[in-house]
Design an enzyme around this catalytic site. Sequence first.
Site, PDB file in Angstrom:
ATOM      1  N   LEU A  93      22.652  54.146 -22.829  1.00  0.00           N
ATOM      2  CA  LEU A  93      23.697  54.830 -22.065  1.00  0.00           C
ATOM      3  C   LEU A  93      23.393  54.901 -20.573  1.00  0.00           C
ATOM      4  O   LEU A  93      24.319  55.042 -19.766  1.00  0.00           O
ATOM      5  CB  LEU A  93      23.897  56.245 -22.606  1.00  0.00           C
ATOM      6  CG  LEU A  93      24.417  56.363 -24.038  1.00  0.00           C
ATOM      7  CD1 LEU A  93      24.562  57.831 -24.423  1.00  0.00           C
ATOM      8  CD2 LEU A  93      25.744  55.642 -24.186  1.00  0.00           C
ATOM      9  N   LYS A 146      32.638  66.830 -34.474  1.00  0.00           N
ATOM     10  CA  LYS A 146      32.267  68.192 -34.103  1.00  0.00           C
ATOM     11  C   LYS A 146      30.739  68.265 -33.970  1.00  0.00           C
ATOM     12  O   LYS A 146      30.034  67.407 -34.536  1.00  0.00           O
ATOM     13  CB  LYS A 146      32.781  69.189 -35.133  1.00  0.00           C
ATOM     14  CG  LYS A 146      31.934  69.273 -36.414  1.00  0.00           C
ATOM     15  CD  LYS A 146      32.315  70.469 -37.228  1.00  0.00           C
ATOM     16  CE  LYS A 146      31.360  70.682 -38.374  1.00  0.00           C
ATOM     17  NZ  LYS A 146      30.081  71.249 -38.012  1.00  0.00           N
ATOM     18  N   HIS A 176      36.570  66.666 -41.250  1.00  0.00           N
ATOM     19  CA  HIS A 176      36.683  65.923 -42.510  1.00  0.00           C
ATOM     20  C   HIS A 176      37.273  66.754 -43.640  1.00  0.00           C
ATOM     21  O   HIS A 176      37.787  66.191 -44.615  1.00  0.00           O
ATOM     22  CB  HIS A 176      35.332  65.334 -42.914  1.00  0.00           C
ATOM     23  CG  HIS A 176      34.309  66.335 -43.361  1.00  0.00           C
ATOM     24  ND1 HIS A 176      33.506  67.026 -42.489  1.00  0.00           N
ATOM     25  CD2 HIS A 176      33.967  66.759 -44.602  1.00  0.00           C
ATOM     26  CE1 HIS A 176      32.712  67.824 -43.153  1.00  0.00           C
ATOM     27  NE2 HIS A 176      32.963  67.689 -44.439  1.00  0.00           N
ATOM     28  N   HIS A 238      36.154  74.202 -39.400  1.00  0.00           N
ATOM     29  CA  HIS A 238      36.554  73.957 -40.785  1.00  0.00           C
ATOM     30  C   HIS A 238      37.378  75.106 -41.376  1.00  0.00           C
ATOM     31  O   HIS A 238      38.460  74.896 -41.937  1.00  0.00           O
ATOM     32  CB  HIS A 238      35.320  73.740 -41.662  1.00  0.00           C
ATOM     33  CG  HIS A 238      34.513  72.541 -41.291  1.00  0.00           C
ATOM     34  ND1 HIS A 238      35.074  71.380 -40.818  1.00  0.00           N
ATOM     35  CD2 HIS A 238      33.173  72.311 -41.337  1.00  0.00           C
ATOM     36  CE1 HIS A 238      34.122  70.491 -40.590  1.00  0.00           C
ATOM     37  NE2 HIS A 238      32.971  71.035 -40.887  1.00  0.00           N
TER      38      HIS A 238
END
EC number: 1.1.1.49
Length: 488
Positions: A93, A146, A176, A238
């Site tokens: 990076l 996340k 998910h 979630h």
Amino acid sequence: MQFPTDSGFTFVLFGGTGDLSMRKILPALYEAHRSGMLAESGKIVGVARQEENRAQYIDWVDTHVKPYAAKNGLDEAAWTSFLARIDYVKLDLSRAEDFATLREAIAPLPGIRVFYLATGPSLFVPICQALASVGLNSGARIVLEKPLGYDLKSSNAINDAVGEIFAEEQIYRIDHYLGKEPVQNLLALRFGNALFEPLWRREWVESIQITIAEELGVEARGNFYDNTGALRDMVQNHLLQLLSIVAMEPPHSMDSDSVRDEKLRVLRALKPLDADDINKVAVRGQYHAGVSRGQAVPAYATEPGVKPDSRTETFVALKVEIENWRWAGVPFFLRTGKRLADRVAEIVVNFRPVPHSALGPSALRAGKNRLVIRLQPNETIRLYCLAKQPGEGMNLASVYLDLAFDRFFREGQMEAYQRLLLDVIHGRLALFVRRDEQEAAWKWVEPILNEWATTPRQPKPYAAGSWGPAASSAMLAQHGTCWLEEEN
């Protein structure tokens, strides 16, 4: 289903040798490939810092990913052809020229470009900026895992920076749990059947429980988890996303903005909490040494990477209220924790009892009418009702109607990541979190974060292998109810 070749894609996986890629992303892509759901021209490009070439990366995938891909059985021919889709690009990076190398590597590859950032959130902005510097942001899709920030301020900072590079319709913030089959079937049950929708309101629903429980502790993630905690790690995303799905109004259609508009209305209708409320309706706990699955396990404070005097919560239970016409007065109980008695994720809708029981005391003892949506480990939906036991007398027992989808559909249930990755490739945003949803969730959670950060009190202790602090059960008892496993 075989998608046509013009559904081509180039799927670039940052963090291509990481744990998430190994356990979830690459196995999900393999299953989609094995099932004929990926265009033949689609390519997968792993990106990582390791000094590897394609052959070495393929060996790594074959060694480390194959066991996870094979959990439902492995088709060796399909696995071999899946590996043929994969390429590898070494990328540091800090080196701008490496992104130019990535651009050259994927330039001849077909279809829509998907960049999946299976990295820490601190790398989201640098990666997006570097992609833009070589023109790879145009027309592409970016997937963000996340946690997206540490609080509202840091979340907004990431979203602002990414939003300068990618338009909102290009950004896929993944959760998910929204891709799990029972969550999809919850929408079908509610909005496709006249039986459930009239009952889905305060007049007929007594309370709703949403639980995500884990048997494992923090394992090797102590350094990360001790700066995060259960409220940030699980509730803000979630649990509040599942709550919004359960409580949302019927959308105009199932297109992405209609669904997410209704979820946003729920999040904005959550009753705000002040310091006095938090002490009454929020329980935080931390696991101590105990026994899990017959083995002694250590206390959280002695886990590697955790401060010995840590006040980080590993358990949260909340009573939540929604201030709107449909749900006013109905308590929603949310719970999550590590080192609990079982690994389970479920939604429990408890319906109100009949106004008068003509069937005697056995009707009261037999239990409630309820709908239980199990998300893991086994994905099922069960509707519990009362029936007469065989024999003399009117003795009632709780029985259930099992919505066993595998008996009606030959196709196996699709894993959450598989569904969501296919949605990214095909440009379907409904199951991904929009920025305003995320902001609304952070705004509601932040007063709890602030209160717990400033209070000197330690989280309530609970033994590893239990169902959490006693205060969690006491909170429900104040409302005349209990957690599902306590009733059973």
